[in-house]
Design a protein around this motif. Structure first.
Motif, PDB file in Angstrom:
ATOM      1  N   LEU A 159      -7.989  -4.970 -44.422  1.00 34.90           N
ATOM      2  CA  LEU A 159      -7.125  -6.005 -43.852  1.00 34.90           C
ATOM      3  C   LEU A 159      -6.578  -6.920 -44.942  1.00 34.90           C
ATOM      4  CD1 LEU A 159      -9.073  -7.269 -40.682  1.00 34.90           C
ATOM      5  CD2 LEU A 159      -7.125  -5.708 -40.752  1.00 34.90           C
ATOM      6  N   PRO A 160      -5.359  -7.448 -44.765  1.00 36.53           N
ATOM      7  CA  PRO A 160      -4.863  -8.475 -45.684  1.00 36.53           C
ATOM      8  C   PRO A 160      -5.768  -9.708 -45.636  1.00 36.53           C
ATOM      9  CG  PRO A 160      -3.105  -7.639 -44.276  1.00 36.53           C
ATOM     10  CD  PRO A 160      -4.381  -7.104 -43.727  1.00 36.53           C
ATOM     11  N   ILE A 161      -5.807 -10.442 -46.741  1.00 36.97           N
ATOM     12  CA  ILE A 161      -6.709 -11.595 -46.833  1.00 36.97           C
ATOM     13  C   ILE A 161      -6.418 -12.610 -45.742  1.00 36.97           C
ATOM     14  CG2 ILE A 161      -7.309 -13.583 -48.264  1.00 36.97           C
ATOM     15  CD1 ILE A 161      -6.968 -11.853 -50.702  1.00 36.97           C
ATOM     16  N   ALA A 162      -5.156 -12.973 -45.552  1.00 37.32           N
ATOM     17  CA  ALA A 162      -4.813 -14.013 -44.582  1.00 37.32           C
ATOM     18  C   ALA A 162      -5.215 -13.613 -43.172  1.00 37.32           C
ATOM     19  CB  ALA A 162      -3.319 -14.314 -44.641  1.00 37.32           C
ATOM     20  N   ALA A 163      -4.993 -12.342 -42.821  1.00 36.18           N
ATOM     21  CA  ALA A 163      -5.351 -11.873 -41.481  1.00 36.18           C
ATOM     22  C   ALA A 163      -6.865 -11.875 -41.292  1.00 36.18           C
ATOM     23  CB  ALA A 163      -4.788 -10.480 -41.244  1.00 36.18           C
ATOM     24  N   ALA A 164      -7.604 -11.457 -42.315  1.00 37.78           N
ATOM     25  CA  ALA A 164      -9.064 -11.424 -42.216  1.00 37.78           C
ATOM     26  C   ALA A 164      -9.629 -12.809 -41.967  1.00 37.78           C
ATOM     27  CB  ALA A 164      -9.651 -10.831 -43.499  1.00 37.78           C
ATOM     28  N   GLN A 165      -9.067 -13.826 -42.644  1.00 31.40           N
ATOM     29  CA  GLN A 165      -9.593 -15.178 -42.475  1.00 31.40           C
ATOM     30  C   GLN A 165      -9.377 -15.683 -41.054  1.00 31.40           C
ATOM     31  OE1 GLN A 165     -11.481 -16.087 -44.983  1.00 31.40           O
ATOM     32  NE2 GLN A 165     -10.686 -14.166 -45.836  1.00 31.40           N
ATOM     33  N   GLY A 166      -8.242 -15.348 -40.465  1.00 29.42           N
ATOM     34  CA  GLY A 166      -7.999 -15.767 -39.092  1.00 29.42           C
ATOM     35  C   GLY A 166      -9.023 -15.202 -38.127  1.00 29.42           C
ATOM     36  N   ILE A 167      -9.478 -13.964 -38.378  1.00 28.94           N
ATOM     37  CA  ILE A 167     -10.491 -13.358 -37.510  1.00 28.94           C
ATOM     38  C   ILE A 167     -11.867 -13.955 -37.772  1.00 28.94           C
ATOM     39  CG2 ILE A 167     -11.601 -11.188 -36.859  1.00 28.94           C
ATOM     40  CD1 ILE A 167      -9.012  -9.767 -37.622  1.00 28.94           C
ATOM     41  N   PHE A 168     -12.171 -14.249 -39.042  1.00 32.70           N
ATOM     42  CA  PHE A 168     -13.469 -14.842 -39.362  1.00 32.70           C
ATOM     43  C   PHE A 168     -13.664 -16.177 -38.650  1.00 32.70           C
ATOM     44  CE2 PHE A 168     -13.483 -12.435 -43.610  1.00 32.70           C
ATOM     45  CZ  PHE A 168     -14.260 -11.416 -43.069  1.00 32.70           C
ATOM     46  N   VAL A 169     -12.579 -16.927 -38.457  1.00 35.78           N
ATOM     47  CA  VAL A 169     -12.687 -18.234 -37.801  1.00 35.78           C
ATOM     48  C   VAL A 169     -13.213 -18.099 -36.376  1.00 35.78           C
ATOM     49  CG1 VAL A 169     -11.348 -20.222 -36.988  1.00 35.78           C
ATOM     50  CG2 VAL A 169     -10.941 -19.308 -39.254  1.00 35.78           C
ATOM     51  N   SER A 170     -12.986 -16.935 -35.734  1.00 36.02           N
ATOM     52  CA  SER A 170     -13.423 -16.767 -34.345  1.00 36.02           C
ATOM     53  C   SER A 170     -14.937 -16.857 -34.208  1.00 36.02           C
ATOM     54  CB  SER A 170     -12.941 -15.418 -33.802  1.00 36.02           C
ATOM     55  OG  SER A 170     -13.614 -14.342 -34.451  1.00 36.02           O
ATOM     56  N   GLY A 171     -15.669 -16.619 -35.291  1.00 36.02           N
ATOM     57  CA  GLY A 171     -17.124 -16.707 -35.237  1.00 36.02           C
ATOM     58  C   GLY A 171     -17.627 -18.093 -34.912  1.00 36.02           C
ATOM     59  N   LEU A 172     -16.768 -19.108 -35.052  1.00 32.69           N
ATOM     60  CA  LEU A 172     -17.192 -20.479 -34.764  1.00 32.69           C
ATOM     61  C   LEU A 172     -17.570 -20.657 -33.297  1.00 32.69           C
ATOM     62  CD1 LEU A 172     -14.542 -22.472 -36.820  1.00 32.69           C
ATOM     63  CD2 LEU A 172     -16.802 -21.665 -37.525  1.00 32.69           C
ATOM     64  N   VAL A 173     -16.879 -19.946 -32.418  1.00 36.52           N
ATOM     65  CA  VAL A 173     -17.189 -20.077 -30.990  1.00 36.52           C
ATOM     66  C   VAL A 173     -18.602 -19.568 -30.713  1.00 36.52           C
ATOM     67  CG1 VAL A 173     -16.525 -19.387 -28.674  1.00 36.52           C
ATOM     68  CG2 VAL A 173     -14.761 -19.873 -30.378  1.00 36.52           C
ATOM     69  N   LEU A 174     -18.942 -18.407 -31.251  1.00 37.29           N
ATOM     70  CA  LEU A 174     -20.292 -17.873 -31.078  1.00 37.29           C
ATOM     71  C   LEU A 174     -21.322 -18.797 -31.700  1.00 37.29           C
ATOM     72  CD1 LEU A 174     -22.247 -15.628 -30.256  1.00 37.29           C
ATOM     73  CD2 LEU A 174     -21.721 -14.480 -32.424  1.00 37.29           C
ATOM     74  N   ALA A 199      -8.677 -24.744 -29.920  1.00 33.10           N
ATOM     75  CA  ALA A 199      -7.538 -24.594 -30.829  1.00 33.10           C
ATOM     76  C   ALA A 199      -7.805 -23.495 -31.853  1.00 33.10           C
ATOM     77  CB  ALA A 199      -7.259 -25.924 -31.534  1.00 33.10           C
ATOM     78  N   ILE A 200      -9.053 -23.375 -32.294  1.00 34.41           N
ATOM     79  CA  ILE A 200      -9.402 -22.329 -33.250  1.00 34.41           C
ATOM     80  C   ILE A 200      -9.219 -20.942 -32.620  1.00 34.41           C
ATOM     81  CG2 ILE A 200     -11.376 -21.268 -34.422  1.00 34.41           C
ATOM     82  CD1 ILE A 200     -12.290 -24.105 -35.123  1.00 34.41           C
ATOM     83  N   LEU A 201      -9.603 -20.804 -31.359  1.00 35.92           N
ATOM     84  CA  LEU A 201      -9.386 -19.527 -30.668  1.00 35.92           C
ATOM     85  C   LEU A 201      -7.901 -19.201 -30.572  1.00 35.92           C
ATOM     86  CD1 LEU A 201     -11.988 -19.516 -27.756  1.00 35.92           C
ATOM     87  CD2 LEU A 201     -11.915 -18.027 -29.756  1.00 35.92           C
ATOM     88  N   ALA A 202      -7.098 -20.235 -30.334  1.00 41.04           N
ATOM     89  CA  ALA A 202      -5.653 -20.011 -30.283  1.00 41.04           C
ATOM     90  C   ALA A 202      -5.127 -19.561 -31.646  1.00 41.04           C
ATOM     91  CB  ALA A 202      -4.946 -21.291 -29.843  1.00 41.04           C
ATOM     92  N   ALA A 203      -5.664 -20.171 -32.723  1.00 43.46           N
ATOM     93  CA  ALA A 203      -5.257 -19.766 -34.068  1.00 43.46           C
ATOM     94  C   ALA A 203      -5.655 -18.315 -34.335  1.00 43.46           C
ATOM     95  CB  ALA A 203      -5.895 -20.697 -35.104  1.00 43.46           C
ATOM     96  N   LEU A 204      -6.848 -17.923 -33.866  1.00 44.37           N
ATOM     97  CA  LEU A 204      -7.296 -16.539 -34.024  1.00 44.37           C
ATOM     98  C   LEU A 204      -6.335 -15.582 -33.330  1.00 44.37           C
ATOM     99  CD1 LEU A 204      -9.336 -14.196 -34.518  1.00 44.37           C
ATOM    100  CD2 LEU A 204     -10.430 -14.897 -32.375  1.00 44.37           C
ATOM    101  N   LEU A 205      -5.956 -15.913 -32.099  1.00 45.71           N
ATOM    102  CA  LEU A 205      -5.057 -15.045 -31.343  1.00 45.71           C
ATOM    103  C   LEU A 205      -3.718 -14.888 -32.073  1.00 45.71           C
ATOM    104  CD1 LEU A 205      -4.480 -13.428 -28.793  1.00 45.71           C
ATOM    105  CD2 LEU A 205      -3.743 -15.556 -27.692  1.00 45.71           C
ATOM    106  N   MET A 206      -3.221 -15.986 -32.640  1.00 47.71           N
ATOM    107  CA  MET A 206      -1.954 -15.909 -33.373  1.00 47.71           C
ATOM    108  C   MET A 206      -2.057 -14.946 -34.550  1.00 47.71           C
ATOM    109  SD  MET A 206      -0.788 -19.906 -33.523  1.00 47.71           S
ATOM    110  CE  MET A 206      -0.578 -20.898 -32.043  1.00 47.71           C
ATOM    111  N   VAL A 207      -3.155 -15.038 -35.301  1.00 45.04           N
ATOM    112  CA  VAL A 207      -3.306 -14.190 -36.485  1.00 45.04           C
ATOM    113  C   VAL A 207      -3.434 -12.726 -36.084  1.00 45.04           C
ATOM    114  CG1 VAL A 207      -4.790 -13.656 -38.450  1.00 45.04           C
ATOM    115  CG2 VAL A 207      -4.285 -16.034 -37.889  1.00 45.04           C
ATOM    116  N   VAL A 208      -4.240 -12.445 -35.064  1.00 42.68           N
ATOM    117  CA  VAL A 208      -4.410 -11.051 -34.623  1.00 42.68           C
ATOM    118  C   VAL A 208      -3.081 -10.476 -34.150  1.00 42.68           C
ATOM    119  CG1 VAL A 208      -5.507  -9.571 -32.908  1.00 42.68           C
ATOM    120  CG2 VAL A 208      -6.852 -11.317 -34.082  1.00 42.68           C
TER     121      VAL A 208
END
Length: 307
Positions: free
Chosen positions: A71-86, A109-118
């Motif tokens: 995965l590109p770096i920027a896209a990977a970081q957006g997915i990593f942020v989703s771990g905050l909810v768990l 808001a973080i979940l929304a940011a994750l959805l945008m990146v995915v």
């Protein structure tokens, strides 16, 4: 590409579980401090629960290597942020930590940011770079390491002031996040040397690069700094701040350092940039102090008391 998404989600589970296990173990230990690193290591290595958490974090590291190869770096970081909810869910369940309404809105808001990146990802159209100029990596990483250590020491000095409101850990999270951001760039660099053939030559090339030494520095300092901060602050706040800083740092400077192009399609570009901007806004909105009613640490953890 979707194998990379699955690996990133697995890394999220491992990292969140590891942090919560370490936090629970630290709550049962005497107060640790960065001024006594040998004592800190002796205490945590004597805790089976903490060792279990560390093994989970190490497994998350291995999953992260796979992510950066697909995965590109920027896209990977957006997915990593989703771990905050768990992480917040586990903190509430296993640590008894409560989040404020403001913090819950931030997580949404973080979940929304994750959805945008995915949604900005497209199979076969994103460039995944495998190398970066060593001088550029050092130019980016060395000042960041110095800034992280300086910020952490400054937060320590301010926290010892009498009559100061109890800190939520934002300053600690930003400082450790800078170190982990450098570590994330080093992991990206190490991933470029992973190969199924010519392992001997690849290992020698890796040892000639700055990446193993950046990992050693961030591993040693990050371990001591994160454990001391994690013991005295809520995991449900300090880890999200740390993760957000790490992800933003890696997404912006990693994309530039490794020369990965952003999406050319206007809609996908807007989604990726907006997701990053939203994560920045979340970080800036985080409260810097806990209200007096929440001074008591869960599970018997010791608070930092002024002299």
């Amino acid at each position: 590409m979707w194998w990379g998404v699955a690996a990133a989600l697995l890394a999220n589970v491992l990292y969140s579980s590891g942090f919560v296990l370490e936090k629970r173990a630290l709550a049962a230990l005497p107060e640790v401090t960065i001024r006594q690193p040998a004592r800190l290591l002796r205490l945590v290595l004597g805790s089976p629960l903490w060792i279990g958490g560390s093994l989970a974090l190490a497994a998350g590291f291995a999953a992260q290597l796979a992510v950066y190869r697909t995965l590109p770096i920027a896209a990977a970081q957006g997915i990593f942020v989703s771990g905050l909810v768990l992480l917040v869910l586990l903190s509430a369940r296993l640590l008894g930590e409560e989040t404020t309404g403001r913090e819950r809105y931030a997580l949404a808001a973080i979940l929304a940011a994750l959805l945008m990146v995915v949604l900005s990802l497209r199979e076969g159209s994103d460039t995944v770079s495998q190398s970066a100029p060593y001088p550029l990596i050092l130019l980016v990483c060395v000042p960041s390491l110095a800034a992280g250590v300086w910020l952490y020491n400054s937060a320590e000095r301010r926290a010892r002031h009498r009559h100061r409101l109890p800190t939520t850990g934002v300053e600690y999270g930003v400082a450790v996040g800078l170190l982990y951001g450098v570590s994330s760039l080093a992991i990206k660099g190490v991933s470029s040397y992973l190969t199924t053939s010519g392992m001997g030559g690849a290992l020698l090339d890796l040892l000639r690069s700055p990446y193993p030494y950046l990992l050693l520095f961030t591993g040693a300092f990050g371990l001591v700094m994160s454990q001391a901060a994690l013991q005295r602050c809520r995991a449900s706040l300090i880890v999200p701040v740390c993760t957000t800083v790490t992800c933003l740092y890696t997404a912006v400077l990693g994309t530039l350092s490794f020369g990965e192009a952003l999406p050319e399609d206007p809609l996908r570009l807007t989604l990726r940039v907006a997701g990053t901007a939203l994560a920045v806004a979340v970080l800036l909105s985080m409260p810097r102090h806990d209200p007096p009613a929440h001074n008591q640490a869960p599970l018997g953890a010791k608070e930092l008391t002024p002299p």
